[in-house]
Design an enzyme around this catalytic site. Structure first.
Site, PDB file in Angstrom:
ATOM      1  N   TRP A 109      80.088 -13.161 -33.372  1.00 60.15           N
ATOM      2  CA  TRP A 109      79.098 -13.260 -32.303  1.00 60.15           C
ATOM      3  C   TRP A 109      78.168 -14.452 -32.483  1.00 60.15           C
ATOM      4  O   TRP A 109      77.883 -15.156 -31.508  1.00 60.15           O
ATOM      5  CB  TRP A 109      78.324 -11.952 -32.145  1.00 60.15           C
ATOM      6  CG  TRP A 109      79.193 -10.898 -31.516  1.00 60.15           C
ATOM      7  CD1 TRP A 109      79.652  -9.748 -32.089  1.00 60.15           C
ATOM      8  CD2 TRP A 109      79.769 -10.925 -30.194  1.00 60.15           C
ATOM      9  NE1 TRP A 109      80.466  -9.057 -31.216  1.00 60.15           N
ATOM     10  CE2 TRP A 109      80.553  -9.760 -30.051  1.00 60.15           C
ATOM     11  CE3 TRP A 109      79.715 -11.821 -29.134  1.00 60.15           C
ATOM     12  CZ2 TRP A 109      81.260  -9.470 -28.876  1.00 60.15           C
ATOM     13  CZ3 TRP A 109      80.418 -11.529 -27.972  1.00 60.15           C
ATOM     14  CH2 TRP A 109      81.177 -10.371 -27.850  1.00 60.15           C
ATOM     15  N   ASP A 141      70.075 -11.886 -31.909  1.00 62.40           N
ATOM     16  CA  ASP A 141      70.982 -11.036 -31.139  1.00 62.40           C
ATOM     17  C   ASP A 141      71.101  -9.716 -31.901  1.00 62.40           C
ATOM     18  O   ASP A 141      71.738  -9.647 -32.952  1.00 62.40           O
ATOM     19  CB  ASP A 141      72.340 -11.739 -31.017  1.00 62.40           C
ATOM     20  CG  ASP A 141      73.384 -10.882 -30.293  1.00 62.40           C
ATOM     21  OD1 ASP A 141      73.089  -9.722 -29.947  1.00 62.40           O
ATOM     22  OD2 ASP A 141      74.503 -11.399 -30.079  1.00 62.40           O
ATOM     23  N   LYS A 175      75.845  -0.755 -26.636  1.00 60.12           N
ATOM     24  CA  LYS A 175      76.170  -0.368 -28.002  1.00 60.12           C
ATOM     25  C   LYS A 175      75.268   0.793 -28.434  1.00 60.12           C
ATOM     26  O   LYS A 175      75.733   1.879 -28.711  1.00 60.12           O
ATOM     27  CB  LYS A 175      75.991  -1.548 -28.968  1.00 60.12           C
ATOM     28  CG  LYS A 175      76.632  -2.853 -28.497  1.00 60.12           C
ATOM     29  CD  LYS A 175      78.142  -2.864 -28.621  1.00 60.12           C
ATOM     30  CE  LYS A 175      78.838  -4.002 -27.890  1.00 60.12           C
ATOM     31  NZ  LYS A 175      78.544  -5.353 -28.324  1.00 60.12           N
TER      32      LYS A 175
HETATM   33  C1  LIG Z   1      78.866  -6.712 -27.758  1.00 60.08           C
HETATM   34  C2  LIG Z   1      78.084  -7.858 -28.277  1.00 60.08           C
HETATM   35  C3  LIG Z   1      77.813  -8.988 -27.489  1.00 60.08           C
HETATM   36  C4  LIG Z   1      78.414  -9.216 -26.122  1.00 60.08           C
HETATM   37  O1  LIG Z   1      77.946  -8.384 -25.184  1.00 60.08           O
HETATM   38  P1  LIG Z   1      78.472  -8.489 -23.679  1.00 60.08           P
HETATM   39  O2  LIG Z   1      77.616  -7.477 -23.026  1.00 60.08           O
HETATM   40  O3  LIG Z   1      79.917  -8.171 -23.680  1.00 60.08           O
HETATM   41  O4  LIG Z   1      78.207  -9.861 -23.189  1.00 60.08           O
HETATM   42  C5  LIG Z   1      77.024  -9.983 -28.030  1.00 60.08           C
HETATM   43  N1  LIG Z   1      76.534  -9.888 -29.267  1.00 60.08           N
HETATM   44  C6  LIG Z   1      76.780  -8.827 -30.059  1.00 60.08           C
HETATM   45  C7  LIG Z   1      76.213  -8.773 -31.430  1.00 60.08           C
HETATM   46  C8  LIG Z   1      77.567  -7.769 -29.583  1.00 60.08           C
HETATM   47  O5  LIG Z   1      77.820  -6.717 -30.367  1.00 60.08           O
END
Ligand SMILES: *Cc1c(COP(=O)(O)O)cnc(C)c1O
Length: 361
Positions: free
Chosen positions: A104, A175, A199
């Site tokens: 990521w 993030d 998540k």
């Molecule tokens: C799932 C995830 C993303 C991407 O999320 P989307 O909603 O599919 O754009 C970005 N960063 C992390 C750490 C993730 O787990």
């Protein structure tokens, strides 16, 4: 229906009590005669849902008064572009620092390179993303617009134990998509935090952004107004139609978390859940998790069978026991168990039992 446990990395398991409440409210929310999906985002009913969700989230995360909470759309990948569009312009000849700890943060750096110069200040790629590079090896730029980190790498299973120390004038953008609300964090160490909801918060479609107020107003002229942090903040995240139903479910999750003692109480359970699972994986060499124990994620736990020819048999046996979505991400193979807040400890115990049985222990 037999008891199932869903280990999906996202969209992921939600608390059963939340889904039951949503089912109860589906056709008629609180005697309004409407489903939440049918309400005007500016009407009094949805306004109360929206306001309460904001208040509860601020309380759960202990968000300081000089930070704005934004409810946006576009997911984590969306923020990979929205962040540089809003913040690269903090410096005239912008460079953005990244620490590359897995899939990521790598994707985020690639997207940011479309908007500014990118400096990979440190990378654990040569270590196959099994750790966060030691802080004293980071080569930060002299005057970066910001530093981007991914504090929990969902695919690689690597988590920062703490916020890194950086110079005071370098904002950290984090993030936190896959571990927000799973552990206590000191928000004041960060400039910006973002997280896709699917998540550990609620349904896909909602993206949470927390921005320190002095960072709201550096957007480039090309930044779409719907994604302009300052515009969103000034309109209380109601500048455009927000993902109303996702906000409603997230609000139910926030209330559920508060009822269970908040983030501190969840963290205690999450530590125990992760301890149980890693202990089963480490018991002998039948399974392997390759992440340095100091940086192992409490939320996403990738693992491999020593004999990978047993993978299909392992997954089929798991499914038979109601243990679902354990297949690893296609880019790394193997298995992965995601054990977010809504995964009860009974689910982890059921998985540990199965790991032991399958290994013939
Ligand atoms: C799932 C995830 C993303 C991407 O999320 P989307 O909603 O599919 O754009 C970005 N960063 C992390 C750490 C993730 O787990």
């Amino acid at each position: 229906m037999t008891q199932i446990f869903n280990f999906s990395a996202g969209p992921a398991v939600l608390p059963k009590e939340v889904l039951q409440q949503a089912a109860h409210d589906m056709l008629d929310w609180h005697g309004s005669g409407m489903s939440v999906m049918e309400m005007s985002h500016r009407g009094p009913e949805f306004s109360s849902i929206h306001r309460q969700a904001m208040i509860d989230l601020r309380e759960l995360l202990n968000v300081p008064a000089n930070y704005k909470i934004l409810f946006q759309q576009g997911g984590g990948l969306g923020q990979n572009a929205i962040v540089p569009l809003n913040l690269a312009g903090r410096r005239p000849d912008p460079v953005i620092d990244f620490v590359h700890t897995g899939t990521w943060s790598g994707k985020s750096a690639k997207e940011a390179a479309r908007f500014a110069r990118v400096n990979i200040a440190a990378s654990s790629e040569l270590d196959h993303f099994t750790r966060v590079p030691a802080r004293d090896t980071w080569r930060l730029s002299d005057d970066a617009s910001y530093l981007h980190i991914c504090t929990n790498e969902t695919i690689d299973g690597v988590e920062y134990p703490d916020a890194p120390d950086v110079p005071a004038d370098l904002p950290i953008v984090a993030d936190m998509s896959s571990h927000i609300l799973s552990r206590q964090i000191d928000i004041s160490k960060y400039g910006v935090i973002f997280a896709g909801a699917q998540k550990n918060i609620g349904p896909a479609g909602l993206t949470l952004v927390i921005v320190r107020e002095d960072l709201l107003d550096f957007a480039s002229p090309q930044c779409p107004s719907a994604f302009h942090w300052k515009t969103c903040a000034e309109h209380d995240s109601l500048y455009n139609t927000p993902p109303t139903y996702a906000i409603y479910i997230a609000g139910l999750v926030f209330a559920w978390l508060k009822q269970r003692g908040g983030v501190a109480a969840m963290e205690v359970i999450n530590i125990e859940k992760a301890r149980l699972l890693y202990a089963a994986l480490d018991a002998d060499d039948f399974y392997a998790n390759r992440v340095d124990p100091a940086y192992r994620s409490r939320m996403n736990i990738p693992f491999y069978l020593r004999d990978e020819s047993l993978n299909e048999q392992f997954l089929a046996g798991a499914k038979e026991r109601g243990l679902l979505q354990l297949k690893g991400h296609k880019s790394v193979g193997g298995m992965r168990a995601s054990i977010y807040n809504a995964m009860p400890i009974e689910g982890v115990q059921a998985l540990v039992d199965y790991l032991n049985t399958f290994a013939g222990r």
